[in-house]
Design a protein around this motif. Structure first.
Motif, PDB file in Angstrom:
ATOM      1  N   ILE A 101       1.065  -0.409   5.771  1.00  0.00           N
ATOM      2  CA  ILE A 101       1.384  -0.857   4.415  1.00  0.00           C
ATOM      3  C   ILE A 101       1.691   0.374   3.562  1.00  0.00           C
ATOM      4  O   ILE A 101       0.898   1.318   3.513  1.00  0.00           O
ATOM      5  N   ILE A 102       2.873   0.366   2.949  1.00  0.00           N
ATOM      6  CA  ILE A 102       3.235   1.448   2.019  1.00  0.00           C
ATOM      7  C   ILE A 102       3.202   0.833   0.633  1.00  0.00           C
ATOM      8  O   ILE A 102       4.044  -0.020   0.310  1.00  0.00           O
ATOM      9  N   LYS A 103       2.216   1.222  -0.171  1.00  0.00           N
ATOM     10  CA  LYS A 103       2.069   0.527  -1.458  1.00  0.00           C
ATOM     11  C   LYS A 103       2.439   1.418  -2.643  1.00  0.00           C
ATOM     12  O   LYS A 103       2.389   2.650  -2.551  1.00  0.00           O
ATOM     13  N   ASN A 104       2.844   0.751  -3.707  1.00  0.00           N
ATOM     14  CA  ASN A 104       3.068   1.386  -5.027  1.00  0.00           C
ATOM     15  C   ASN A 104       4.254   2.340  -5.105  1.00  0.00           C
ATOM     16  O   ASN A 104       4.398   3.053  -6.099  1.00  0.00           O
ATOM     17  N   GLY A 105       5.099   2.386  -4.080  1.00  0.00           N
ATOM     18  CA  GLY A 105       6.231   3.319  -4.117  1.00  0.00           C
ATOM     19  C   GLY A 105       7.352   2.821  -5.020  1.00  0.00           C
ATOM     20  O   GLY A 105       7.453   1.619  -5.317  1.00  0.00           O
ATOM     21  N   GLU A 106       8.182   3.779  -5.467  1.00  0.00           N
ATOM     22  CA  GLU A 106       9.411   3.419  -6.200  1.00  0.00           C
ATOM     23  C   GLU A 106      10.458   3.121  -5.129  1.00  0.00           C
ATOM     24  O   GLU A 106      11.024   4.036  -4.525  1.00  0.00           O
TER      25      GLU A 106
ATOM     26  N   TYR B  54      17.735  -0.331  -6.383  1.00  0.00           N
ATOM     27  CA  TYR B  54      16.410  -0.068  -6.939  1.00  0.00           C
ATOM     28  C   TYR B  54      15.642  -1.377  -7.104  1.00  0.00           C
ATOM     29  O   TYR B  54      16.105  -2.302  -7.763  1.00  0.00           O
ATOM     30  N   LEU B  55      14.463  -1.446  -6.499  1.00  0.00           N
ATOM     31  CA  LEU B  55      13.638  -2.656  -6.579  1.00  0.00           C
ATOM     32  C   LEU B  55      12.411  -2.460  -7.465  1.00  0.00           C
ATOM     33  O   LEU B  55      11.627  -3.380  -7.643  1.00  0.00           O
ATOM     34  N   GLY B  56      12.222  -1.235  -7.972  1.00  0.00           N
ATOM     35  CA  GLY B  56      11.027  -0.973  -8.773  1.00  0.00           C
ATOM     36  C   GLY B  56       9.828  -0.684  -7.886  1.00  0.00           C
ATOM     37  O   GLY B  56       9.964  -0.394  -6.696  1.00  0.00           O
ATOM     38  N   ARG B  57       8.657  -0.806  -8.492  1.00  0.00           N
ATOM     39  CA  ARG B  57       7.424  -0.475  -7.770  1.00  0.00           C
ATOM     40  C   ARG B  57       7.058  -1.644  -6.845  1.00  0.00           C
ATOM     41  O   ARG B  57       6.823  -2.756  -7.323  1.00  0.00           O
ATOM     42  N   GLN B  58       7.025  -1.377  -5.560  1.00  0.00           N
ATOM     43  CA  GLN B  58       6.828  -2.471  -4.584  1.00  0.00           C
ATOM     44  C   GLN B  58       5.910  -2.016  -3.454  1.00  0.00           C
ATOM     45  O   GLN B  58       5.711  -0.817  -3.244  1.00  0.00           O
ATOM     46  N   THR B  59       5.416  -2.999  -2.737  1.00  0.00           N
ATOM     47  CA  THR B  59       4.637  -2.726  -1.532  1.00  0.00           C
ATOM     48  C   THR B  59       5.410  -3.242  -0.319  1.00  0.00           C
ATOM     49  O   THR B  59       6.030  -4.304  -0.371  1.00  0.00           O
ATOM     50  N   ILE B  60       5.385  -2.443   0.749  1.00  0.00           N
ATOM     51  CA  ILE B  60       6.133  -2.796   1.966  1.00  0.00           C
ATOM     52  C   ILE B  60       5.147  -2.999   3.110  1.00  0.00           C
ATOM     53  O   ILE B  60       4.290  -2.137   3.357  1.00  0.00           O
ATOM     54  N   LEU B  61       5.284  -4.113   3.785  1.00  0.00           N
ATOM     55  CA  LEU B  61       4.443  -4.404   4.956  1.00  0.00           C
ATOM     56  C   LEU B  61       5.278  -4.218   6.223  1.00  0.00           C
ATOM     57  O   LEU B  61       6.347  -4.824   6.371  1.00  0.00           O
ATOM     58  N   ILE B  62       4.777  -3.369   7.121  1.00  0.00           N
ATOM     59  CA  ILE B  62       5.449  -3.135   8.410  1.00  0.00           C
ATOM     60  C   ILE B  62       4.554  -3.711   9.506  1.00  0.00           C
ATOM     61  O   ILE B  62       3.361  -3.377   9.570  1.00  0.00           O
ATOM     62  N   ILE B  63       5.117  -4.572  10.326  1.00  0.00           N
ATOM     63  CA  ILE B  63       4.366  -5.054  11.502  1.00  0.00           C
ATOM     64  C   ILE B  63       5.163  -4.645  12.736  1.00  0.00           C
ATOM     65  O   ILE B  63       6.329  -5.023  12.883  1.00  0.00           O
ATOM     66  N   GLY B  64       4.523  -3.850  13.596  1.00  0.00           N
ATOM     67  CA  GLY B  64       5.230  -3.337  14.774  1.00  0.00           C
ATOM     68  C   GLY B  64       6.373  -2.450  14.337  1.00  0.00           C
ATOM     69  O   GLY B  64       6.180  -1.542  13.529  1.00  0.00           O
TER      70      GLY B  64
ATOM     71  N   ASP C  77      -8.337  -7.215   6.616  1.00  0.00           N
ATOM     72  CA  ASP C  77      -9.423  -8.034   7.177  1.00  0.00           C
ATOM     73  C   ASP C  77      -9.132  -8.476   8.614  1.00  0.00           C
ATOM     74  O   ASP C  77     -10.033  -8.797   9.368  1.00  0.00           O
ATOM     75  N   LEU C  78      -7.842  -8.508   8.972  1.00  0.00           N
ATOM     76  CA  LEU C  78      -7.493  -8.884  10.350  1.00  0.00           C
ATOM     77  C   LEU C  78      -8.032  -7.789  11.266  1.00  0.00           C
ATOM     78  O   LEU C  78      -8.009  -6.613  10.917  1.00  0.00           O
ATOM     79  N   ASP C  79      -8.503  -8.160  12.395  1.00  0.00           N
ATOM     80  CA  ASP C  79      -9.099  -7.158  13.290  1.00  0.00           C
ATOM     81  C   ASP C  79      -7.992  -6.470  14.092  1.00  0.00           C
ATOM     82  O   ASP C  79      -7.923  -6.559  15.306  1.00  0.00           O
ATOM     83  N   LEU C  80      -7.112  -5.774  13.352  1.00  0.00           N
ATOM     84  CA  LEU C  80      -5.973  -5.085  13.971  1.00  0.00           C
ATOM     85  C   LEU C  80      -5.908  -3.663  13.442  1.00  0.00           C
ATOM     86  O   LEU C  80      -6.412  -3.378  12.349  1.00  0.00           O
TER      87      LEU C  80
ATOM     88  N   LYS D  34      -0.585  -9.079   0.039  1.00  0.00           N
ATOM     89  CA  LYS D  34      -2.037  -9.104  -0.210  1.00  0.00           C
ATOM     90  C   LYS D  34      -2.715  -8.150   0.784  1.00  0.00           C
ATOM     91  O   LYS D  34      -3.107  -8.534   1.882  1.00  0.00           O
ATOM     92  N   VAL D  35      -2.822  -6.897   0.371  1.00  0.00           N
ATOM     93  CA  VAL D  35      -3.244  -5.812   1.260  1.00  0.00           C
ATOM     94  C   VAL D  35      -4.587  -6.116   1.932  1.00  0.00           C
ATOM     95  O   VAL D  35      -4.728  -5.991   3.152  1.00  0.00           O
ATOM     96  N   ASP D  36      -5.580  -6.566   1.152  1.00  0.00           N
ATOM     97  CA  ASP D  36      -6.930  -6.793   1.704  1.00  0.00           C
ATOM     98  C   ASP D  36      -6.915  -7.804   2.844  1.00  0.00           C
ATOM     99  O   ASP D  36      -7.643  -7.657   3.819  1.00  0.00           O
TER     100      ASP D  36
END
Ligand code: ZN
Length: 383
Positions: free
Chosen positions: A4-9, A15-25, A41-44, A35-37
């Motif tokens: 998870i890369i959070k809070n980046g410009e 330009y998308l503004g301040r966003q969080t990116i979720l990478i799976i694999g 919580d997943l056991d991964l 929803k970072v938490d």
């Protein structure tokens, strides 16, 4: 593996503004409200990077790089060396298109293909152009069309030299037949099938490309010309060509920012412009009689350096500049899974440091290559 890369410009490259990116694999799974938490919580295996105050953008695509070296125009001792993995990753480059140049005798497409496969095994994404400067051009299977269809990594042919004393001086008709064959090969293999032109300093400039569009049934999307900033007259010609739908490419050097500003100011089509490094190619100097004077070697890092310098231009927006090394390049090469931060695309992402001097974090296909300035993955024989 979850990253998870959070809070980046975030520049996607728009330009998308301040966003969080979720990478799976190796893919981008989500951008925006993550929803970072819940994921932690997943056991991964999971990792969170806080990119607050930093620019997050797609990994750079370099569409013109001499992966196994090039040069040789001043004799054997002037053959340039191979590219190493970290030459690319430390430059924020996560996708490359390798090619041959003047020398098709001691440099071979099979070696280029092997080098591309090696870099892919080491972690980045690689493609090649079949052919070299010459027409008829060398191939792997003895046929340009078959190279596209049978070899996964071949997505174009080139760099075919025009307007240059090092060109094979092909006729317009010979070039048209080559472009047509590449197009057919591209259609049958669902690839770009572009012909990539090395434009020399000659008086003909890009005349051949205008004539190909006028005299033959060749769509503009099949033509892709590079080295367009050799002179103002050549840039003017490239501007005209871009307005006909042809993609044109600037080989990065110290004056790249000024040429891009000029290109835009004089009506060049900004979504048909790309930047490349010409990395590990030779930088030969000739006098006005074509006599060889001396040689340097181009660095892949120039691409990152000039992108950043240009991004600080007051005449260009950052997203306009980032497109030149990401989405525009993906478009001309028809790499639909590259060059954009969109759900489903490959997780090729760079995070610039706050001063924008280095790509401090580099992810290639979901894997950290550089993290907080530290190189985590080296090429097989790098120390
Ligand atoms: Zn070239």
């Amino acid at each position: 593996m979850i990253t998870i890369i959070k809070n980046g410009e975030v520049y996607a490259p728009q330009y998308l503004g301040r966003q969080t990116i979720l990478i799976i694999g190796d893919k981008i799974a989500k951008i925006g409200n993550v929803k970072v938490d819940k994921y932690l919580d997943l056991d991964l295996e999971a990792e969170v990077i806080d990119a607050a105050g930093r620019i997050v953008m797609p990994g750079i695509i370099d569409p013109h790089i001499h992966l196994i070296g090039g040069g040789g125009e001043g004799g054997f001792a002037t053959r340039t060396p191979e590219v190493q993995l970290t030459d690319l990753t430390q430059s924020g480059i996560t996708t490359v298109v390798g090619l041959l140049g003047t020398d098709g005798t001691t440099r071979h497409l099979t070696s280029l293909l092997a080098k591309a496969r090696a870099l892919e095994e080491e972690g980045i994404t690689t493609y090649i152009y079949t052919g070299n400067y010459h027409v008829p051009t060398p191939t792997i299977t003895s046929c340009v069309k078959d190279d596209f269809i049978l070899i996964d990594k071949v997505l174009g042919v080139g760099e075919i030299a025009i307007s240059d004393s090092r060109s094979a001086q092909p006729s317009l008709h010979e070039v048209a037949k080559l472009v047509a064959e590449a197009r057919i090969g591209g259609l049958l293999s669902n690839k770009a099938g572009v012909t990539h032109f090395h434009t020399g300093p000659g008086k003909e400039k890009l005349t051949y490309l205008h004539q190909l569009l006028e005299q033959y049934e060749i769509p503009a999307s099949q033509l892709y010309a590079t080295h367009i900033t050799r002179s103002q007259a050549l840039v003017d010609d490239a501007i005209a060509l871009s307005n006909k739908g042809v993609y044109v490419d600037i080989t990065c050097s110290d004056d790249t920012k000024e040429w891009i500003e000029y290109f835009k100011k004089h009506g060049g089509k900004m979504d048909h412009l790309t930047l490349s490094s010409d990395g590990n190619g030779s930088l030969p100097q000739f006098d006005e009689k074509g006599q060889f004077l001396g040689l340097g070697v181009a660095s892949p890092y120039t691409l990152f350096e000039q992108m950043v310098r240009t991004a600080k231009s007051d005449q260009l927006s950052m997203e306009e500049v980032f497109k030149l090394v990401t989405s525009n390049t993906a478009d001309v090469l028809k790499l639909n899974h590259k060059g954009r931060l969109i759900e489903g695309c490959d997780a090729d992402i760079i995070i610039l440091d706050e001063e924008m001097t280095t790509p401090a974090y580099v992810v290639a296909k979901g894997r950290w290559m550089v993290k907080d300035g530290e190189i985590l993955v080296k090429g097989t024989f790098e120390k």
